[in-house]
Design a protein around this motif. Structure first.
Motif, PDB file in Angstrom:
ATOM      1  N   ASP A 251      41.471  42.484  49.250  1.00 11.88           N
ATOM      2  CA  ASP A 251      41.066  43.460  50.262  1.00 11.88           C
ATOM      3  C   ASP A 251      39.549  43.468  50.428  1.00 11.88           C
ATOM      4  N   ILE A 252      38.846  43.370  49.285  1.00  8.14           N
ATOM      5  CA  ILE A 252      37.383  43.349  49.320  1.00  8.14           C
ATOM      6  C   ILE A 252      36.853  42.331  48.319  1.00  8.14           C
ATOM      7  N   LEU A 253      35.665  41.815  48.615  1.00  8.29           N
ATOM      8  CA  LEU A 253      34.944  40.934  47.702  1.00  8.29           C
ATOM      9  C   LEU A 253      33.642  41.628  47.340  1.00  8.29           C
TER      10      LEU A 253
ATOM     11  N   GLY B 190      37.176  48.363  36.558  1.00  9.47           N
ATOM     12  CA  GLY B 190      38.558  48.576  36.115  1.00  9.47           C
ATOM     13  C   GLY B 190      38.969  50.031  36.036  1.00  9.47           C
ATOM     14  N   ARG B 191      38.002  50.925  35.989  1.00 13.75           N
ATOM     15  CA  ARG B 191      38.317  52.354  35.850  1.00 13.75           C
ATOM     16  C   ARG B 191      38.225  53.133  37.158  1.00 13.75           C
ATOM     17  N   ILE B 192      37.947  52.454  38.249  1.00 12.42           N
ATOM     18  CA  ILE B 192      37.870  53.149  39.545  1.00 12.42           C
ATOM     19  C   ILE B 192      39.289  53.411  40.041  1.00 12.42           C
TER      20      ILE B 192
ATOM     21  N   ILE C 142      41.962  51.124  42.488  1.00 17.60           N
ATOM     22  CA  ILE C 142      41.918  49.662  42.376  1.00 17.60           C
ATOM     23  C   ILE C 142      43.190  49.214  41.677  1.00 17.60           C
ATOM     24  N   GLN C 143      43.919  48.327  42.321  1.00 16.66           N
ATOM     25  CA  GLN C 143      45.194  47.866  41.776  1.00 16.66           C
ATOM     26  C   GLN C 143      45.027  46.621  40.918  1.00 16.66           C
ATOM     27  N   SER C 144      44.165  45.711  41.347  1.00 18.40           N
ATOM     28  CA  SER C 144      43.907  44.505  40.554  1.00 18.40           C
ATOM     29  C   SER C 144      42.587  43.895  40.982  1.00 18.40           C
ATOM     30  N   SER C 145      42.031  43.065  40.092  1.00 16.93           N
ATOM     31  CA  SER C 145      40.794  42.364  40.436  1.00 16.93           C
ATOM     32  C   SER C 145      40.791  40.996  39.769  1.00 16.93           C
ATOM     33  N   GLU C 146      40.030  40.098  40.358  1.00 17.81           N
ATOM     34  CA  GLU C 146      39.855  38.763  39.800  1.00 17.81           C
ATOM     35  C   GLU C 146      38.397  38.385  40.006  1.00 17.81           C
ATOM     36  N   SER C 147      37.729  38.001  38.915  1.00 16.44           N
ATOM     37  CA  SER C 147      36.301  37.689  38.998  1.00 16.44           C
ATOM     38  C   SER C 147      36.046  36.199  38.920  1.00 16.44           C
ATOM     39  N   PHE C 148      35.051  35.770  39.697  1.00 22.16           N
ATOM     40  CA  PHE C 148      34.640  34.374  39.746  1.00 22.16           C
ATOM     41  C   PHE C 148      33.166  34.318  39.375  1.00 22.16           C
ATOM     42  N   ILE C 149      32.859  33.744  38.220  1.00 22.10           N
ATOM     43  CA  ILE C 149      31.476  33.612  37.775  1.00 22.10           C
ATOM     44  C   ILE C 149      30.871  32.391  38.471  1.00 22.10           C
TER      45      ILE C 149
ATOM     46  N   THR D 147      33.838  39.261  42.761  1.00 20.27           N
ATOM     47  CA  THR D 147      35.077  39.855  42.273  1.00 20.27           C
ATOM     48  C   THR D 147      35.932  40.252  43.463  1.00 20.27           C
ATOM     49  N   GLY D 148      37.124  39.668  43.504  1.00 19.66           N
ATOM     50  CA  GLY D 148      38.091  40.011  44.533  1.00 19.66           C
ATOM     51  C   GLY D 148      38.909  41.190  44.050  1.00 19.66           C
ATOM     52  N   ILE D 149      39.081  42.179  44.911  1.00 16.36           N
ATOM     53  CA  ILE D 149      39.773  43.415  44.517  1.00 16.36           C
ATOM     54  C   ILE D 149      40.892  43.724  45.506  1.00 16.36           C
ATOM     55  N   ASN D 150      42.039  44.096  44.941  1.00 15.66           N
ATOM     56  CA  ASN D 150      43.125  44.660  45.742  1.00 15.66           C
ATOM     57  C   ASN D 150      43.165  46.145  45.440  1.00 15.66           C
ATOM     58  N   MET D 151      43.366  46.942  46.487  1.00 13.56           N
ATOM     59  CA  MET D 151      43.233  48.394  46.310  1.00 13.56           C
ATOM     60  C   MET D 151      44.258  49.144  47.138  1.00 13.56           C
TER      61      MET D 151
END
Length: 155
Positions: A103-105, A125-127, A130-137, A70-74
């Protein structure tokens, strides 16, 4: 820090492939006296080229069938808080600060897609921050041990 020679690299390669190999078996495999192999391993540990001996657990056999990145922008001002909260989530294995569009994986494991969905939507999603996230299964994966030096190398 001293020089790392071919024998050190050969020992590192063999141990990274199978850390449970006995010193007599390893010395026979690379054709070097046991006492030399033993002292080299001790030196590699002392020099921190070997940080620790560990095992690889088969996550699938334990029921962890779903892996995601999961890529996260924060909000970078909340970086420490966000990383701390991520590690509180069961299934989060690794958090890496990266370059690029995130920003982080985060590497995560779950027993089902439903459980992974809950981790992403209800926990990540509730932290706060965290501004956005994208998950890669992960669908399929292949890997290999890092070949520091093969015992078959002629160089």
């Amino acid at each position: 820090m001293g020089k790392v020679d071919d024998l050190d690299l050969q020992i590192l390669s063999e141990l990274s492939n199978d850390a449970s190999i006995s010193i007599p078996r390893l010395s026979k495999k690379i054709n070097v006296n046991s006492s030399v192999v033993y002292s080299r391993i001790k030196r590699l540990i002392k020099r921190k080229l070997i940080e620790r001996f560990t095992i690889v657990v088969n996550d699938t056999e334990l029921g962890y069938n779903v892996k995601a990145l999961t890529g996260i922008n924060m909000d970078t001002k909340k970086r420490d808080h966000i990383i701390e909260e991520l590690f509180k989530i069961e299934g989060v294995r690794e958090v890496a600060e990266v370059t690029g569009r995130f920003d982080i994986l985060v590497t995560m494991y779950a027993k089902s897609l439903d459980q992974m969905h809950k981790m992403v939507s209800e926990k990540i999603g509730r932290i706060e921050g965290i501004q956005s996230s994208e998950s890669f299964i992960e669908m399929k994966s292949r890997s290999k041990a890092m070949p520091y030096k093969s015992s078959k190398d002629s160089n």
